[in-house]
Design a protein around this motif. Structure first.
Motif, PDB file in Angstrom:
ATOM      1  N   GLY A 192      32.089  39.670  38.956  1.00 32.47           N
ATOM      2  CA  GLY A 192      32.999  40.622  39.597  1.00 32.47           C
ATOM      3  C   GLY A 192      34.456  40.199  39.495  1.00 32.47           C
ATOM      4  O   GLY A 192      35.323  41.012  39.159  1.00 32.47           O
ATOM      5  N   VAL A 193      34.732  38.936  39.769  1.00 30.48           N
ATOM      6  CA  VAL A 193      36.117  38.456  39.686  1.00 30.48           C
ATOM      7  C   VAL A 193      36.601  38.542  38.235  1.00 30.48           C
ATOM      8  O   VAL A 193      37.707  39.026  37.963  1.00 30.48           O
ATOM      9  CB  VAL A 193      36.247  37.024  40.239  1.00 30.48           C
ATOM     10  CG1 VAL A 193      37.601  36.421  39.900  1.00 30.48           C
ATOM     11  CG2 VAL A 193      36.023  37.017  41.744  1.00 30.48           C
ATOM     12  N   ALA A 194      35.773  38.068  37.296  1.00 32.55           N
ATOM     13  CA  ALA A 194      36.165  38.131  35.885  1.00 32.55           C
ATOM     14  C   ALA A 194      36.380  39.576  35.441  1.00 32.55           C
ATOM     15  O   ALA A 194      37.343  39.884  34.735  1.00 32.55           O
ATOM     16  CB  ALA A 194      35.117  37.449  35.011  1.00 32.55           C
ATOM     17  N   GLY A 195      35.498  40.468  35.870  1.00 31.87           N
ATOM     18  CA  GLY A 195      35.663  41.882  35.530  1.00 31.87           C
ATOM     19  C   GLY A 195      36.942  42.465  36.088  1.00 31.87           C
ATOM     20  O   GLY A 195      37.616  43.260  35.428  1.00 31.87           O
ATOM     21  N   GLY A 196      37.304  42.055  37.294  1.00 35.33           N
ATOM     22  CA  GLY A 196      38.555  42.524  37.893  1.00 35.33           C
ATOM     23  C   GLY A 196      39.776  41.959  37.197  1.00 35.33           C
ATOM     24  O   GLY A 196      40.796  42.642  37.047  1.00 35.33           O
ATOM     25  N   VAL A 230      31.881  44.339  45.024  1.00 30.32           N
ATOM     26  CA  VAL A 230      32.897  44.032  46.034  1.00 30.32           C
ATOM     27  C   VAL A 230      33.940  43.067  45.491  1.00 30.32           C
ATOM     28  O   VAL A 230      35.144  43.267  45.702  1.00 30.32           O
ATOM     29  CB  VAL A 230      32.236  43.491  47.324  1.00 30.32           C
ATOM     30  CG1 VAL A 230      33.269  42.925  48.287  1.00 30.32           C
ATOM     31  CG2 VAL A 230      31.426  44.597  48.002  1.00 30.32           C
ATOM     32  N   THR A 231      33.521  42.022  44.770  1.00 29.37           N
ATOM     33  CA  THR A 231      34.504  41.070  44.252  1.00 29.37           C
ATOM     34  C   THR A 231      35.355  41.681  43.143  1.00 29.37           C
ATOM     35  O   THR A 231      36.547  41.391  43.038  1.00 29.37           O
ATOM     36  CB  THR A 231      33.856  39.764  43.751  1.00 29.37           C
ATOM     37  OG1 THR A 231      32.868  40.064  42.766  1.00 29.37           O
ATOM     38  CG2 THR A 231      33.240  38.988  44.901  1.00 29.37           C
ATOM     39  N   ARG A 232      34.778  42.547  42.323  1.00 23.17           N
ATOM     40  CA  ARG A 232      35.564  43.222  41.284  1.00 23.17           C
ATOM     41  C   ARG A 232      36.620  44.119  41.942  1.00 23.17           C
ATOM     42  O   ARG A 232      37.790  44.106  41.566  1.00 23.17           O
ATOM     43  CB  ARG A 232      34.672  44.047  40.372  1.00 23.17           C
ATOM     44  CG  ARG A 232      35.446  44.762  39.262  1.00 23.17           C
ATOM     45  CD  ARG A 232      34.505  45.487  38.294  1.00 23.17           C
ATOM     46  NE  ARG A 232      35.255  46.073  37.212  1.00 23.17           N
ATOM     47  CZ  ARG A 232      35.805  47.287  37.236  1.00 23.17           C
ATOM     48  NH1 ARG A 232      35.670  48.044  38.319  1.00 23.17           N
ATOM     49  NH2 ARG A 232      36.479  47.742  36.209  1.00 23.17           N
TER      50      ARG A 232
END
Length: 181
Positions: free
Chosen positions: A69-73, A147-149
């Motif tokens: 998610g973080v990497a995708g964001g 949620v993280t994205r």
């Protein structure tokens, strides 16, 4: 897998394709994916088992979901134009999203078509006590990825609002040259 399973899994995979074309970052950008995972969680997440190594499995998949998610964001382009924010998922972001959501769907298909015994042996060997641990792990992985994205996109969008924004119309050549120096 039921028809509902297929529809929700495919909807989660397709959410990112909506963002492959640049569009305005607005409330819908957040509510659609959150609504889908909220529906999935309400349908499938009945308990979070804590016996044996169930929490280790859940924690590992939640961690994977957070990383995806973080990497995708981070790999989603956000730009401001005349006070509005625009978002476009890049190729890396799309691949990460499909990898995370597709892995969950692939696991379900594999279990339904011959993999259940292998999962059972793995679970017994690693002290995973119930199939509900697998369900919770994959649902919470998807929820965490979404949620993280979205949180990463939200933070990046707030930072983008602080940067000088591009005007909509064409700029005179001299003004463009002054900004590059």
């Amino acid at each position: 897998m039921t028809t509902t399973d297929w529809i929700t899994d495919i909807a989660l995979v397709l959410v990112v394709f909506r963002q492959l074309r640049e569009g305005r970052l607005d409330l819908r950008s957040y509510l659609i994916p959150l609504g889908i995972v909220a529906f999935v969680a309400s349908q499938y997440l009945h308990t979070v088992p804590v016996a044996g190594n169930d929490l280790v499995l859940i924690g590992a998949l939640v961690g994977a979901g957070a990383a995806l998610g973080v990497a995708g964001g981070v790999y989603t382009r956000i730009r401001g134009v005349d006070g509005h924010l625009f978002i476009k998922a890049g190729a890396i972001s799309a691949v990460l999203w499909v990898l995370g959501m597709g892995a969950r769907m692939g696991f379900q298909v594999w279990v339904d078509h011959g993999g259940a015994d292998d999962v059972g042996r793995f679970s017994a060997t690693h002290d995973i006590t119930t199939s509900e641990a697998w369900v919770a792990a994959f649902v919470l992985m998807a929820l965490t990825e979404v949620v993280t994205r979205l949180a990463t996109i939200f933070v990046r969008s707030r930072l983008a609002l602080r940067e000088p924004q591009l005007p909509v119309g064409p700029r005179p050549a001299a003004a463009a040259l002054d900004r590059t120096v």
